[in-house]
Design a protein around this motif. Sequence first.
Motif, PDB file in Angstrom:
ATOM      1  N   GLU A 149      43.868  42.721  31.473  1.00 33.60           N
ATOM      2  CA  GLU A 149      43.996  43.866  30.561  1.00 33.60           C
ATOM      3  C   GLU A 149      43.292  43.609  29.226  1.00 33.60           C
ATOM      4  OE1 GLU A 149      48.208  44.495  30.439  1.00 33.60           O
ATOM      5  OE2 GLU A 149      48.210  45.381  32.451  1.00 33.60           O
ATOM      6  N   ALA A 150      43.277  42.332  28.809  1.00 33.31           N
ATOM      7  CA  ALA A 150      42.596  41.987  27.554  1.00 33.31           C
ATOM      8  C   ALA A 150      41.077  41.942  27.740  1.00 33.31           C
ATOM      9  CB  ALA A 150      43.090  40.638  27.056  1.00 33.31           C
ATOM     10  N   GLY A 151      40.648  42.043  28.988  1.00 32.63           N
ATOM     11  CA  GLY A 151      39.204  42.019  29.278  1.00 32.63           C
ATOM     12  C   GLY A 151      38.643  40.608  29.341  1.00 32.63           C
ATOM     13  N   TYR A 152      39.543  39.604  29.391  1.00 33.39           N
ATOM     14  CA  TYR A 152      39.081  38.215  29.382  1.00 33.39           C
ATOM     15  C   TYR A 152      38.692  37.715  30.776  1.00 33.39           C
ATOM     16  CZ  TYR A 152      40.842  37.773  24.585  1.00 33.39           C
ATOM     17  OH  TYR A 152      41.049  37.924  23.241  1.00 33.39           O
ATOM     18  N   ILE A 153      39.285  38.300  31.780  1.00 33.08           N
ATOM     19  CA  ILE A 153      38.900  37.893  33.135  1.00 33.08           C
ATOM     20  C   ILE A 153      38.699  39.127  34.026  1.00 33.08           C
ATOM     21  CG2 ILE A 153      40.103  35.640  33.057  1.00 33.08           C
ATOM     22  CD1 ILE A 153      42.206  36.837  34.955  1.00 33.08           C
ATOM     23  N   GLU A 154      37.987  38.889  35.104  1.00 33.35           N
ATOM     24  CA  GLU A 154      37.739  39.936  36.088  1.00 33.35           C
ATOM     25  C   GLU A 154      38.508  39.506  37.342  1.00 33.35           C
ATOM     26  OE1 GLU A 154      33.812  41.445  38.496  1.00 33.35           O
ATOM     27  OE2 GLU A 154      33.537  40.186  36.727  1.00 33.35           O
ATOM     28  N   VAL A 155      39.219  40.440  37.956  1.00 36.01           N
ATOM     29  CA  VAL A 155      39.975  40.083  39.169  1.00 36.01           C
ATOM     30  C   VAL A 155      39.417  40.889  40.333  1.00 36.01           C
ATOM     31  CG1 VAL A 155      42.266  39.996  40.245  1.00 36.01           C
ATOM     32  CG2 VAL A 155      42.028  39.575  37.789  1.00 36.01           C
ATOM     33  N   ILE A 156      38.999  40.192  41.360  1.00 34.06           N
ATOM     34  CA  ILE A 156      38.422  40.859  42.531  1.00 34.06           C
ATOM     35  C   ILE A 156      39.346  40.637  43.717  1.00 34.06           C
ATOM     36  CG2 ILE A 156      36.386  41.024  44.043  1.00 34.06           C
ATOM     37  CD1 ILE A 156      34.987  39.416  41.570  1.00 34.06           C
ATOM     38  N   LYS A 157      39.822  41.732  44.289  1.00 32.06           N
ATOM     39  CA  LYS A 157      40.677  41.607  45.481  1.00 32.06           C
ATOM     40  C   LYS A 157      39.854  42.024  46.679  1.00 32.06           C
ATOM     41  CE  LYS A 157      44.923  42.233  43.006  1.00 32.06           C
ATOM     42  NZ  LYS A 157      46.185  41.707  43.237  1.00 32.06           N
ATOM     43  N   GLN A 158      39.800  41.161  47.680  1.00 31.33           N
ATOM     44  CA  GLN A 158      38.974  41.455  48.852  1.00 31.33           C
ATOM     45  C   GLN A 158      39.551  40.786  50.104  1.00 31.33           C
ATOM     46  OE1 GLN A 158      35.274  39.643  47.458  1.00 31.33           O
ATOM     47  NE2 GLN A 158      35.719  37.785  48.573  1.00 31.33           N
ATOM     48  N   PHE A 159      38.957  41.093  51.234  1.00 27.74           N
ATOM     49  CA  PHE A 159      39.341  40.432  52.481  1.00 27.74           C
ATOM     50  C   PHE A 159      38.183  39.566  52.927  1.00 27.74           C
ATOM     51  CE2 PHE A 159      42.692  43.509  52.602  1.00 27.74           C
ATOM     52  CZ  PHE A 159      43.693  42.888  53.345  1.00 27.74           C
ATOM     53  N   LYS A 160      38.498  38.318  53.300  1.00 28.98           N
ATOM     54  CA  LYS A 160      37.444  37.470  53.843  1.00 28.98           C
ATOM     55  C   LYS A 160      37.985  36.859  55.132  1.00 28.98           C
ATOM     56  CE  LYS A 160      33.772  34.416  52.595  1.00 28.98           C
ATOM     57  NZ  LYS A 160      33.199  33.483  51.671  1.00 28.98           N
ATOM     58  N   ASP A 161      37.257  37.065  56.230  1.00 29.04           N
ATOM     59  CA  ASP A 161      37.687  36.597  57.558  1.00 29.04           C
ATOM     60  C   ASP A 161      39.125  37.028  57.844  1.00 29.04           C
ATOM     61  OD1 ASP A 161      35.224  35.384  57.743  1.00 29.04           O
ATOM     62  OD2 ASP A 161      35.954  33.470  56.988  1.00 29.04           O
ATOM     63  N   ASN A 162      39.442  38.263  57.555  1.00 27.30           N
ATOM     64  CA  ASN A 162      40.765  38.861  57.773  1.00 27.30           C
ATOM     65  C   ASN A 162      41.872  38.315  56.877  1.00 27.30           C
ATOM     66  OD1 ASN A 162      39.823  40.603  59.798  1.00 27.30           O
ATOM     67  ND2 ASN A 162      39.993  38.946  61.315  1.00 27.30           N
ATOM     68  N   TYR A 163      41.530  37.531  55.870  1.00 27.95           N
ATOM     69  CA  TYR A 163      42.547  37.021  54.949  1.00 27.95           C
ATOM     70  C   TYR A 163      42.367  37.692  53.585  1.00 27.95           C
ATOM     71  CZ  TYR A 163      43.640  33.260  58.214  1.00 27.95           C
ATOM     72  OH  TYR A 163      44.017  32.545  59.313  1.00 27.95           O
ATOM     73  N   PRO A 164      43.471  38.122  52.963  1.00 28.62           N
ATOM     74  CA  PRO A 164      43.333  38.705  51.621  1.00 28.62           C
ATOM     75  C   PRO A 164      42.976  37.609  50.620  1.00 28.62           C
ATOM     76  CG  PRO A 164      45.643  38.547  52.215  1.00 28.62           C
ATOM     77  CD  PRO A 164      44.868  38.083  53.403  1.00 28.62           C
ATOM     78  N   GLN A 165      42.118  37.965  49.702  1.00 29.37           N
ATOM     79  CA  GLN A 165      41.650  36.970  48.740  1.00 29.37           C
ATOM     80  C   GLN A 165      41.647  37.593  47.346  1.00 29.37           C
ATOM     81  OE1 GLN A 165      37.598  35.843  49.460  1.00 29.37           O
ATOM     82  NE2 GLN A 165      37.995  33.692  49.182  1.00 29.37           N
ATOM     83  N   THR A 166      42.208  36.877  46.373  1.00 26.84           N
ATOM     84  CA  THR A 166      42.148  37.346  44.988  1.00 26.84           C
ATOM     85  C   THR A 166      41.305  36.346  44.207  1.00 26.84           C
ATOM     86  OG1 THR A 166      44.338  38.302  45.204  1.00 26.84           O
ATOM     87  CG2 THR A 166      43.532  37.983  42.966  1.00 26.84           C
ATOM     88  N   ILE A 167      40.179  36.825  43.720  1.00 32.59           N
ATOM     89  CA  ILE A 167      39.265  35.935  43.007  1.00 32.59           C
ATOM     90  C   ILE A 167      39.264  36.273  41.517  1.00 32.59           C
ATOM     91  CG2 ILE A 167      36.830  35.284  42.757  1.00 32.59           C
ATOM     92  CD1 ILE A 167      36.635  35.903  45.808  1.00 32.59           C
ATOM     93  N   CYS A 168      39.341  35.239  40.696  1.00 31.62           N
ATOM     94  CA  CYS A 168      39.319  35.449  39.245  1.00 31.62           C
ATOM     95  C   CYS A 168      38.069  34.824  38.642  1.00 31.62           C
ATOM     96  CB  CYS A 168      40.541  34.811  38.609  1.00 31.62           C
ATOM     97  SG  CYS A 168      42.076  35.447  39.274  1.00 31.62           S
TER      98      CYS A 168
END
Lengths: 203, 95
Positions: free
Chosen positions: B52-71
């Motif tokens: 929310e502060a704009g300090y990080i970007e959060v990407i939620k995706q699926f890779k090889d059928n597994y959910p992945q949250t990348i920061c």
Amino acid sequence: MEKEKKMTEQESLLIIQQMIHTAKQEQKDDGKGWILWGWLLFAASVLTYINLKTQWFSNYFFWNVFGITSLLLLLFSVVRTFFFKKIDKVKTYTAELFQKLNIGFFISLLLIIVAINRGVSPVLGFSLLLGLYGFWILIYGAGLNFKPSIIGAYITWACAFAGLFVETFDWTMVLHATAVLLGYIIPGHLANIEFKKIHEQKK
Amino acid sequence: MFKDLDPILHSQLRLAVMSLLISVKEAEFTFLREKTNATAGNLSVQIQKLKEAGYIEVIKQFKDNYPQTICKITTEGIKAFEQYVKDLQAYLTQK
């Protein structure tokens, strides 16, 4: 870690130091690539040297065996990358840089190998190969701040220069084996020991 | 006069996450949890605040059928972190 705990400036600094140190540990390499390729190249050079003296097979027999082994390993690595690769929990800048440099290294390597097969003298061709190895070893050593590789790179280049002045291919093989031992194998094993130590500490 | 330390960064867990992210290109949620020893719930809340502060970007995706949250740290996050370190140094040298 606790929720929203008040901290002092010293504590802040300590957290920053600890976390940056933790992230740095992720950039350590296990050295297995250097060990594998190092021993293969070393075996090919030593066996070629012995073969030149004993004349068991044709002069480049062991380099042809090495070439076939490399192609099989490359195929295995491609299959593993596409079908069985574990998801990386973290991506570092150095790992990304190394991936790109690997591509450049293999293209340059291929260029020299083709040049040797198209008529460049193997005595000079192997010196060019050593020059290329030295370049990659230095970048690896500098990127990971790993001194044995940095030293290994300079020794590899020294062997490459010496290789330009030898007359016979058996001496080229001696220089090649020396360079691979000091530039690939020893730094690779040292990196592996360091990597294992870090992972044992984590447990 | 001392400048106030950035309240978004002046928290143990958020500072730990930012210190990790500044050293790497991107990291998965599980990596951050493992390295900070935080609970998944607490980490999610702090990551949301950083986002929310704009300090990080959060990407939620699926890779090889597994959910992945990348920061990933943002340019704004890097600037804020650098400023925080400068302010911190000022505090420590004056003391």
